[in-house]
Design a protein around this motif. Structure first.
Motif, PDB file in Angstrom:
ATOM      1  N   GLU A 185     -41.894  -7.792  -6.992  1.00 15.37           N
ATOM      2  CA  GLU A 185     -42.704  -6.698  -6.441  1.00 15.37           C
ATOM      3  C   GLU A 185     -44.083  -7.205  -6.024  1.00 15.37           C
ATOM      4  N   LEU A 186     -44.651  -8.086  -6.833  1.00 10.87           N
ATOM      5  CA  LEU A 186     -45.956  -8.645  -6.486  1.00 10.87           C
ATOM      6  C   LEU A 186     -45.859  -9.504  -5.233  1.00 10.87           C
ATOM      7  N   GLN A 187     -44.794 -10.279  -5.117  1.00  8.60           N
ATOM      8  CA  GLN A 187     -44.616 -11.113  -3.926  1.00  8.60           C
ATOM      9  C   GLN A 187     -44.432 -10.252  -2.687  1.00  8.60           C
ATOM     10  N   LEU A 188     -43.723  -9.140  -2.848  1.00 11.23           N
ATOM     11  CA  LEU A 188     -43.546  -8.221  -1.725  1.00 11.23           C
ATOM     12  C   LEU A 188     -44.886  -7.617  -1.312  1.00 11.23           C
ATOM     13  N   ALA A 189     -45.724  -7.270  -2.300  1.00  9.18           N
ATOM     14  CA  ALA A 189     -47.046  -6.721  -1.980  1.00  9.18           C
ATOM     15  C   ALA A 189     -47.884  -7.756  -1.235  1.00  9.18           C
TER      16      ALA A 189
END
Length: 689
Positions: free
Chosen positions: A350-354
């Motif tokens: 999720e952090l990488q997607l953000a």
């Protein structure tokens, strides 16, 4: 704070001003510390006591934990004494939001820019620090160096004049700097702590239950950051009692620092979506946030992100910055707490997607920022109209303002993207668009120092991903910037590496460009034989590819190298080949310039009659090309040649013609001189001759 009005047709524009939030209210407390710091400015130093003149600026140190109000105290001290320093205040932050020291080279460059001094692209730390000391040598300035990590950072930037004052902010002592005057901060006094609370809650809630208010100040250990969060929480809940908050915080006593306990309580009270946005702000480059950044990180609308950010400001979780566009800063004391939350509550994917969403949004904003300047291009207009309204800029001026305000965050975003290593495709696109936007709005020369850093990042990614074509391009760009700043030997190394990369990529453009650049570097270094050899290699490639215009230009470069070496026969052959090549291509202006250079070499070779005829032919072709300045320069050269041939009358006529040509082109300008004419002539050689 300057607020903004949301333009439904595009990026936000400057709007009306609203009242300041409690987080940016006037300074309070710290009376004793301020008095001691001001006394330290006047106190005699060790050198003075010993009868020696102070060799460097005095250093005042304000030490304390993040959240103790150390930066606020430094700013208040600077405000009170700034009028003593006629050359103003310079500010620099010496660490990144994650605590990583900022390279001293970058800090020195920023301070030189603030002083309107040149900062050569690619200059190293020693060169820039020396330039900074020279710039401050005859000034009386005040330097505020915030968030210093160690003494070496501060020592490298110290002015060599006692007329300047340095105020440094750090977590601990700066061991190694002589005669530093430290001031170590604890909490606020109780009265100031109560006043800080009252600015959020109103005086009534404090005076109604003073014991509970004092208890809350005690629970927060009088730390300004903790009290700010507590006050923001109470301000958002007018019916909540101060005593209730104090009791709930007391129940957590012993778990973490006062700031972490108050922050944990405030965070737990946030709605789920707002809490998620707050956590993701830890990913904001350089800790700088705007509505577009928050919208991209959280995947929400820009308007919704703006509202959430303003709520965070009211709660003391963000600081608004003075800027023509809405911009906020995540307090450095909160960033470690936010990162700890993301590690426990957000999955790595999720952090990488953000991060990917943020990079993609930034790329598109940069595309829009550049496209708005290309008003004459139908393709650019069409592409701009195809973008969502939230990404469009209404005017080039609005785009330039956005680029200027967001430039620190954009550069930090590029550095973080490259360091991450997992989003290299987006990182490459980001850097490509950032370079184009900066060139469009700032210009290649003005943006050269920043472009040098970006090209270095491009090279890092190209080497990591084994992309020889991009590696060659980055090396060529870096070599060009090195060459422009006089580092020709370094440029030569870059060009040779670019040649190897271009051959590995089987890229004829990069290979040819690199060979020619190697030749140009040798020419600048005075190695004319090698210069002619490398130009010849580049010429052979151009001829093999039937690139006749480029071949004609290279004939001229070879001729220039032979001219500098004194081989006028070979130089004449080269310029005649260049003239023939331009004639075949129908490039009238280039043909005129080549004839001009041919006439120059004929003059050097002792053939004034031939030079006169060639110069007259060049004047004719310059007239067809409507190049007035070249015509004037050639008329002056004709006059000089006629003087040497013993015809002063004709020489005077040509000088009068040159004056008339330039007078018609620039009526009302300063008188045109012969030196101006020589400077105006466009040559294909270096400016040496």
């Amino acid at each position: 704070m300057t607020d903004q009005a949301v333009d439904t047709d595009g990026v936000e524009q400057p709007g009306p001003t609203r009242p300041s939030s409690p987080t940016v209210s006037q300074f309070l407390g710290r009376t004793r510390e301020l008095k001691e710091l001001r006394a330290d400015i006047e106190r005699a130093g060790l050198d003075t006591i010993a009868g020696r003149k102070a060799p460097r600026a005095r250093v005042l140190l304000i030490a304390g934990r993040p959240g103790s109000g150390r930066t606020a105290l430094a700013e208040e001290l600077v405000r009170q004494v700034a009028d003593r320093y006629r050359d103003g205040v310079l500010r620099a932050r010496l660490s990144e939001p994650d605590g990583t020291p900022v390279p001293t080279e970058r800090t020195a460059r920023a301070l030189l820019t603030a002083l309107d001094r040149p900062t050569p692209a690619g200059a190293d730390e020693d060169e820039l620090c020396e330039a900074l000391r020279l710039a401050l040598a005859d000034r009386r300035a005040l330097l505020l160096l915030d968030d210093a990590v160690d003494a070496q950072q501060v020592d490298a930037l110290l002015p060599d004049t006692p007329e300047c004052l340095v105020v440094a902010v750090s977590r601990g002592p700066l061991t190694g700097i002589a005669d530093v005057r430290p001031c170590t901060l604890g909490g606020l006094d109780t009265k100031s702590g109560l006043e800080l609370l009252a600015r959020f809650t109103g005086s009534v809630r404090v005076t109604v239950d003073p014991r509970a208010a004092e208890n809350l100040v005690e629970v927060c250990r009088s730390q300004p950051a903790a009290l700010t969060l507590a006050g923001g929480w109470l301000a958002a809940r007018p019916t909540a009692a101060v005593s209730d908050l104090a009791k709930q915080l007391h129940a957590q006593d012993g778990e973490g620092t006062p700031l972490s306990r108050v922050f944990g309580f405030v965070y737990a009270s946030l709605p789920g979506p707002a809490a998620r946005v707050l956590r993701l702000l830890s990913l904001a480059p350089a800790g700088l946030v705007d509505p577009q950044t928050a919208s991209a990180l959280a995947g929400c609308s820009v308007g919704g992100a703006r509202t959430t950010l303003d709520d965070f400001v009211a709660a003391g979780l963000l600081r608004p910055l003075q800027a023509p566009l809405p911009q906020y800063e995540v307090p450095g004391c909160l960033l470690p707490l936010l990162r700890a939350l993301t590690e426990t509550q957000d999955r790595p994917a999720e952090l990488q997607l953000a991060r990917a969403r943020l990079l993609e949004r930034t790329v598109r904003l940069l595309q829009s920022c550049r496209a708005i300047t290309e008003t004459d291009s139908p393709q650019a207009r069409e592409k701009l109209l195809g973008m969502p309204r939230s990404l469009r800029f209404p005017t080039p001026a609005a785009a330039a303002d956005w680029l200027r305000v967001r430039q620190p965050a954009l550069l930090a975003s590029a550095r973080l993207a490259v360091a991450d290593g997992e989003l290299d495709t987006l990182a490459r696109r980001l850097m490509s668009q950032l370079v184009r936007a900066m060139v469009a709005h700032i210009g290649t020369q003005a943006a050269a120092p920043e472009l040098y850093g970006i090209h270095g990042l491009v090279l890092d990614v190209a080497e990591r991903r084994r992309l020889p074509r991009e590696q060659a391009a980055a090396l060529l760009n870096l070599g060009d910037l090195d060459a422009r700043t006089g580092r020709t030997a370094e440029a030569l190394v870059r060009y040779r590496a670019a040649l190897d990369a271009g051959r590995a990529a089987n890229d004829p453009y990069a290979t040819g460009r690199a060979m020619e650049s190697v030749g140009g570097a040798h020419l600048e270094l005075g190695d004319y034989d090698r210069a002619a050899d490398w130009f010849g290699r580049a010429l052979a490639q151009r001829l093999a590819r039937d690139e006749r215009a480029e071949a004609a230009r290279l004939y001229g470069r070879i001729a220039a190298a032979h001219t500098y070496a004194g081989r006028y026969g070979e130089a004449l052959r080269g310029w005649r080949a260049a003239v023939a090549g331009y004639r075949k291509e129908g490039d009238v202006a280039a043909q005129a310039r080549a004839l001009s250079e041919l006439a120059r070499v004929q003059e050097y070779a002792g053939r004034p009659e031939e030079s006169l005829r060639t110069c007259e032919e060049a004047v004719e072709w310059a007239g067809r090309a409507q190049d007035v300045r070249l015509q004037a320069a050639l008329q002056l050269r004709l006059a000089d040649t006629l003087d040497r041939l013993g015809d002063p009358t004709a020489a005077g006529l040509h000088r009068a013609t040159a004056a008339r040509l330039l007078g018609e082109e620039a009526a009302g300008s300063d008188q045109f001189t012969e030196q101006d004419a020589n400077a105006c002539e466009i040559r294909s050689t270096s400016a040496e001759d």
